[in-house]
Structure formats: C-alpha cells, structure tokens
Motif scaffolding. Structure first.
Motif, PDB file in Angstrom:
ATOM      1  N   SER A   1       0.831  -1.200   0.000  1.00 31.86           N
ATOM      2  CA  SER A   1       0.000   0.000   0.000  1.00 31.86           C
ATOM      3  C   SER A   1       0.865   1.249   0.000  1.00 31.86           C
ATOM      4  CB  SER A   1      -0.900   0.010   1.239  1.00 31.86           C
ATOM      5  OG  SER A   1      -1.520   1.260   1.399  1.00 31.86           O
ATOM      6  N   ASP A   2       0.338   2.331  -0.594  1.00 30.81           N
ATOM      7  CA  ASP A   2       1.041   3.608  -0.517  1.00 30.81           C
ATOM      8  C   ASP A   2       0.700   4.342   0.779  1.00 30.81           C
ATOM      9  OD1 ASP A   2      -1.520   4.845  -1.006  1.00 30.81           O
ATOM     10  OD2 ASP A   2      -1.219   4.339  -3.091  1.00 30.81           O
ATOM     11  N   ASP A   3      -0.331   3.875   1.491  1.00 29.52           N
ATOM     12  CA  ASP A   3      -0.650   4.436   2.797  1.00 29.52           C
ATOM     13  C   ASP A   3       0.147   3.677   3.863  1.00 29.52           C
ATOM     14  OD1 ASP A   3      -2.761   6.414   2.191  1.00 29.52           O
ATOM     15  OD2 ASP A   3      -3.776   4.659   1.372  1.00 29.52           O
TER      16      ASP A   3
ATOM     17  N   ASN B   1       7.378  -2.300   3.124  1.00 31.08           N
ATOM     18  CA  ASN B   1       6.503  -1.272   2.559  1.00 31.08           C
ATOM     19  C   ASN B   1       7.334  -0.482   1.543  1.00 31.08           C
ATOM     20  OD1 ASN B   1       4.831   1.717   3.672  1.00 31.08           O
ATOM     21  ND2 ASN B   1       4.115   0.216   2.216  1.00 31.08           N
TER      22      ASN B   1
ATOM     23  N   TYR C   1       6.658   1.396  -1.102  1.00 32.12           N
ATOM     24  CA  TYR C   1       6.306   2.747  -1.531  1.00 32.12           C
ATOM     25  C   TYR C   1       6.904   3.814  -0.610  1.00 32.12           C
ATOM     26  CZ  TYR C   1       3.615   6.717  -3.194  1.00 32.12           C
ATOM     27  OH  TYR C   1       3.256   7.937  -3.704  1.00 32.12           O
ATOM     28  N   ASN C   2       6.935   3.543   0.671  1.00 29.97           N
ATOM     29  CA  ASN C   2       7.460   4.504   1.633  1.00 29.97           C
ATOM     30  C   ASN C   2       8.935   4.269   1.935  1.00 29.97           C
ATOM     31  OD1 ASN C   2       5.029   5.897   1.960  1.00 29.97           O
ATOM     32  ND2 ASN C   2       4.268   4.377   3.408  1.00 29.97           N
TER      33      ASN C   2
ATOM     34  N   THR D   1       2.400  -0.239  -5.465  1.00 37.69           N
ATOM     35  CA  THR D   1       2.225   1.148  -5.887  1.00 37.69           C
ATOM     36  C   THR D   1       3.567   1.707  -6.326  1.00 37.69           C
ATOM     37  OG1 THR D   1       0.505   1.333  -4.208  1.00 37.69           O
ATOM     38  CG2 THR D   1       1.267   3.371  -5.217  1.00 37.69           C
TER      39      THR D   1
ATOM     40  N   ASP E   1       5.771   5.117  -8.030  1.00 39.14           N
ATOM     41  CA  ASP E   1       5.891   6.530  -8.409  1.00 39.14           C
ATOM     42  C   ASP E   1       6.504   6.603  -9.809  1.00 39.14           C
ATOM     43  OD1 ASP E   1       4.846   8.024  -6.298  1.00 39.14           O
ATOM     44  OD2 ASP E   1       6.676   7.828  -5.121  1.00 39.14           O
TER      45      ASP E   1
ATOM     46  N   VAL F   1       1.520   8.582 -10.075  1.00 43.63           N
ATOM     47  CA  VAL F   1       1.524   7.348  -9.282  1.00 43.63           C
ATOM     48  C   VAL F   1       0.648   6.315  -9.981  1.00 43.63           C
ATOM     49  CG1 VAL F   1       1.054   6.332  -7.017  1.00 43.63           C
ATOM     50  CG2 VAL F   1       1.841   8.709  -7.179  1.00 43.63           C
TER      51      VAL F   1
ATOM     52  N   TRP G   1      -6.235   8.972  -4.940  1.00 50.12           N
ATOM     53  CA  TRP G   1      -5.926   9.418  -3.582  1.00 50.12           C
ATOM     54  C   TRP G   1      -7.202   9.849  -2.852  1.00 50.12           C
ATOM     55  CZ3 TRP G   1      -1.267   8.578  -1.453  1.00 50.12           C
ATOM     56  CH2 TRP G   1      -0.207   8.304  -2.324  1.00 50.12           C
TER      57      TRP G   1
END
Length: 519
Positions: free
Chosen positions: A34-36, A66, A68-69, A89, A91, A340, A416
């Motif tokens: 997840s991007d969250d 994770n 994405y982060n 996800t 970028d 994204v 988003w």
C-alpha cells in the motif's frame, strides 16, 4: 454529447454496483504493497476485509516491506531479485525507471488486452490517461493502472499547490490578496515591517514553507512549465527551468531575500517545519500542497491545533496561482494525472490479476468510491436530498476508519480520494468540513482557468543522455541565484552555460524520440 456520456457512465456505474455478487469460489491471497500506512487483513474481525473477500474472492496480504514509503533503490533491488509483491504502488514519473527499466527488463507484468476489455471503467481510464497512452505507444502495451489524485479529473486540472496566507494580517496592513509575484513581494514586505499582528514588536515575516521545489510550480506564471520539458510555437524543445522568462520571477524572489521578507532558511525548510513556523504566527505566507485534504490539514491539524482559540478559517486564505507582474494573467502548472500507478509483478497469475481488476473496477464505481468512507448506514448516510453525511456517536465523533477497518488502505488503489474530499455534497471531514470545501472550490476555480501543459514524453526516455540531466539541480541553482549578490540575469546566464553540457545533447535526443513517436 457530454451530458449523454455522463448519463451513460452513471448508468454503467449503477449497473456495476447493482450486479456485484458474492464470490462463491476459492479465496486467492494476493501480496500487496500500500502507498498508505501498511494495512492488516483479518476477515474474521474486519467487516471490510470480509466484504472484499466475499465480493471478489481475494484477500490482500501486506508485503513485509513497505516499498512505496522506502527508498526507490529498495524497490529497484526487489524488482531485479524478483521479490516484489504481486500488486504494488509505483511513483512512475518520480522514478521513471519503473517504466524505462522495469518494462524492457520484464520486471513488471503487462496487463492483457482481453482482461482490460472485460472492465469498461478501467478501459475508459486507460484510454483517457495521457501517460498510459504514451507508454503504450512506446512500449506496446499497458503495464500499470493509473492512481490520480482524484477519480474526477475536472476537479484538479492544475497542480494542487498553494500559498496559505493570513487574511487577517492582510486586513491589518490594508492590502488585498496578491495575484502576482510583484504583489506577493509587496505583501511579504508589509508582513515583515508593518507589524501585522499589532503587538508593537518587529517579530513577523513574509514567506516560509515547503522549500523552493514546491514553489517552482508557481513559476508557470511565465507561461512555461518550469519543472518539465516544453515546446515553443515553432516546435522546438527546451527544458522549462532554463527559459529566460524565469529571470523576472527570480528578480522578485531576490528582492524578498534582500529585504528579509522570505525565510532565510527557506531552501532547507521541510514542509513540517514550514507549517510549524506558519502556525506559530511568525510568518504570514506558507507554501504547501493545497487540495481539500491539505487545506483541512493545514488549517485544522497544524494551525488550528496550535491556535485552538479561533476558527482557523477566520485567519487563513489561499493563493492558488500567480501571474508575474501586476496586470499579468495568473496561471499554474497543469496536473499530470499519473504520477503514481499500480503495477503487477511478473509472479502474479492471470487469475489473480483478473480478480484484482474486478476489485479495481468496482472501486471506480460510485459505490466503490464511497467504500473508502466505510459502509452506508453504518459510517455514513445518504440524505433525502442526495447529500452524504457522516454518522456520529453520542459524543459527536465520526467513525475512526483506520481502527474500525484495519484493511481500509486497500480501498485506495484507484485514486488518492481527493474527489470525495472536494465534493461539496459529501461530508468527509470531521471538523470544518464546509469551510474546507468552500476554500478548495474557490481555489480550484481560480487555478483551473489557465494551465500550462508540460511535455511528458521526455520523462519516459531510457537514454543516459536524457536521464543524466537530472544530475543538474535546478532547485539548488535557483536558490544560489536568489540568495546571491551578482545580478540575477548574469547568474542565470552562467547557470544556463553550465547546464548546456547536459541539456544541449539531451535536447537532440528528445527531438529524435519526438519524431519517432509523433509527439
């Protein structure tokens, strides 16, 4: 014709929602990133996870890393080693290697055309996404699902950046809302020297915030995309940050720096530090993202939290775009819809991809979009007039969705969610909902009037002559000009001469690709 198409799309969404049936086969586990914040999945305790399993036959398992982060290098290494989650996800325009390297080296899976044909909302989104079409033209297929800021492309036509401003300070110094760089300089000067807080102490300043990287979006006041490639009226290619029109903007920022009305640490200020300075009532203007979500965050979570004795919207307004000099038309950089995207690892089976696409298609429907707000009649209610309101407990609190549904980040794949945060008829925010949406609507109406469209194709070129241009740091170069002492025009000319080592040969390559692919 537009009304007819809108009606047909609405009917198709309703039909999709009405015909969703419980899945009666095997539940397939799909690893996902997840991007969250990382989500957890337990259908025995999480009603939303159970709903997704029942409807689409999938359980989404958060990957151990994770990606994405994390640093892009971690994602790149995982792709080469073949250990990326089956859905992740990416970028794709912040790190174009996820296109230019991952596709040729088969580090991501192509989405088969026969699967896309099954899902009309996905097909329409791909066919109307400029980046998806560029990639298809260059690489021969679809390799991602777009994740734009908003599922409704009419809301944020221009970049969602803003200059948050103290409107009570404007009134105190007897000035109007600035609409150009020239007027912004005059306002910031007054905020610094005319005692806008009325305490008799010289302790206020003009501009702070999210650094020059974000402020550069406002350089589109020149009519040129500062951060990307452009073509002039004769079809010649050039990189926007090198255009001489930027000199005028840099002149105004130099004046601000020389008289102390811009934060001397502006270039090194993080967005959090900038908001803290703004919320402490030391600065009158702060640059930051300015969609509805960030408007609420700045006003409520930052300024409101630091100043609980006031309605923050009584003090805060927003400058959504600028012209250059007085009388100039204001304009803003166009929003690029697919910075994204959602990609699939080569390890995913077609059966799993098909089921995920069915879920993604559902999330594009009206019912699916609202799932990110929880469940109807439990977390929100549709009123007789069609508006949507949050359901609150006896203390007036709405559901805390991330605690109630630990898998809720899995509903965010398609956008988003800024459409729900922006729609006036959807109560989305727990505090100051109406004020947030009104300010966002006003700002979008201003910034969407005139937008400057960049050229995206050069970002997707896998040629070291082009990719090596990123070694030239315009944000750093611009700050040296702003904080320098030699004439701005002379320093700009020197910068151009040094940048030419990278950009002259890159321009030739861009022109060759443009001819090949018909840009």
């Amino acid at each position: 014709m537009k009304k007819l198409l809108s009606l047909l799309m609405a009917l198709m969404m309703l039909a999709l929602a009405a015909t969703a049936l419980a899945y009666d086969g095997e539940i397939l586990a799909i690893t996902a990133d997840s991007d969250d914040e990382p989500f957890t999945w337990d259908a025995s305790t999480d009603k939303m996870a159970a709903f997704i399993e029942d409807q689409f036959g999938i359980s989404l398992i958060q990957s151990e890393t994770n990606y994405y982060n994390n640093d892009f290098a971690v994602t790149q290494l995982a792709a080469v080693d073949g250990v990326l989650p089956e859905v992740f996800t990416a970028d794709i325009l912040y790190y174009p290697q996820e296109i230019t390297q991952f596709i040729p080296e088969e580090l991501v899976a192509e989405i088969p055309e026969d699967l896309i044909e099954k899902y009309p909302l996905i097909k329409a989104r791909l066919e109307n996404d400029a980046v998806a079409q560029l990639v298809k033209n260059m690489y021969g297929g679809y390799y991602f699902l777009p994740k734009p800021d908003s599922a409704d492309p009419s809301i944020y036509v221009a970049e969602r950046k803003g200059l948050f401003i103290r409107k009570d300070w404007l009134a105190a110094v007897g000035m109007e809302m600035p609409t150009t760089w020239e007027e912004l300089y005059e306002v910031c000067h007054a905020f610094t020297y005319n005692d806008p807080d009325g305490n008799g102490i010289n302790d206020t300043y003009g501009l702070t915030g999210d650094g020059l990287g974000t402020l550069r979006y406002f350089f589109a006041s020149t009519g040129v995309s500062n951060r990307y490639w452009n073509r002039d009226a004769e079809g010649n290619w050039f990189f926007g940050a090198l255009d001489d029109s930027n000199i005028e903007v840099l002149e105004w920022l130099r004046k601000m720096y020389e008289d102390g009305s811009i934060d001397p640490d502006f270039a090194a200020t993080t967005w959090k530090t900038g908001l803290q300075k703004f919320s402490s009532n030391a600065f009158g203007v702060c640059v930051r993202n300015a969609d509805a979500d960030w408007i609420n965050a700045v006003a409520v979570e930052y300024y409101g939290a630091a100043n609980p004795d006031c309605n923050p919207f009584d003090r805060i307004d927003l400058i959504p775009t600028l012209g250059t000099n007085k009388g100039d038309e204001a304009c803003m950089e166009a929003y690029i819809s697919c910075m994204v995207a959602i990609m699939f690892s080569p390890e995913i089976t077609e059966e799993k991809m098909d089921r995920f696409l069915a879920f993604y298609e559902y999330l594009l429907s009206e019912e699916g979009q609202l799932l990110r707000m929880g469940f109807e009649n439990e977390d929100w209610v549709r009123n007789e007039d069609g508006t949507i309101s949050l359901i609150r407990d006896e203390n007036g609190n709405a559901s805390l969705l991330t605690s109630k549904y630990p898998c809720i980040a899995a509903t965010h794949w398609t956008s988003w969610g800024f459409e729900l945060q922006a729609y006036p008829d959807v109560e989305y925010f727990d505090e100051y909902n109406d004020e947030t949406k009104a300010l966002n609507t006003k700002s979008c109406e201003i910034r969407n009037k005139k937008v400057v469209y960049p050229e995206i194709g050069p970002m997707l070129i896998e040629d070291t002559t082009v990719t090596d241009t990123t070694a030239f740091n315009f944000t750093s170069e611009y700050w040296q000009i702003i904080s320098g002492t030699a004439p701005v025009a002379d320093m700009f000319a020197d910068m151009k001469a040094r940048a030419a080592v990278y950009y002259d040969p890159a321009t030739e390559v861009v022109e060759e690709y443009a001819q090949e692919y018909g840009w």
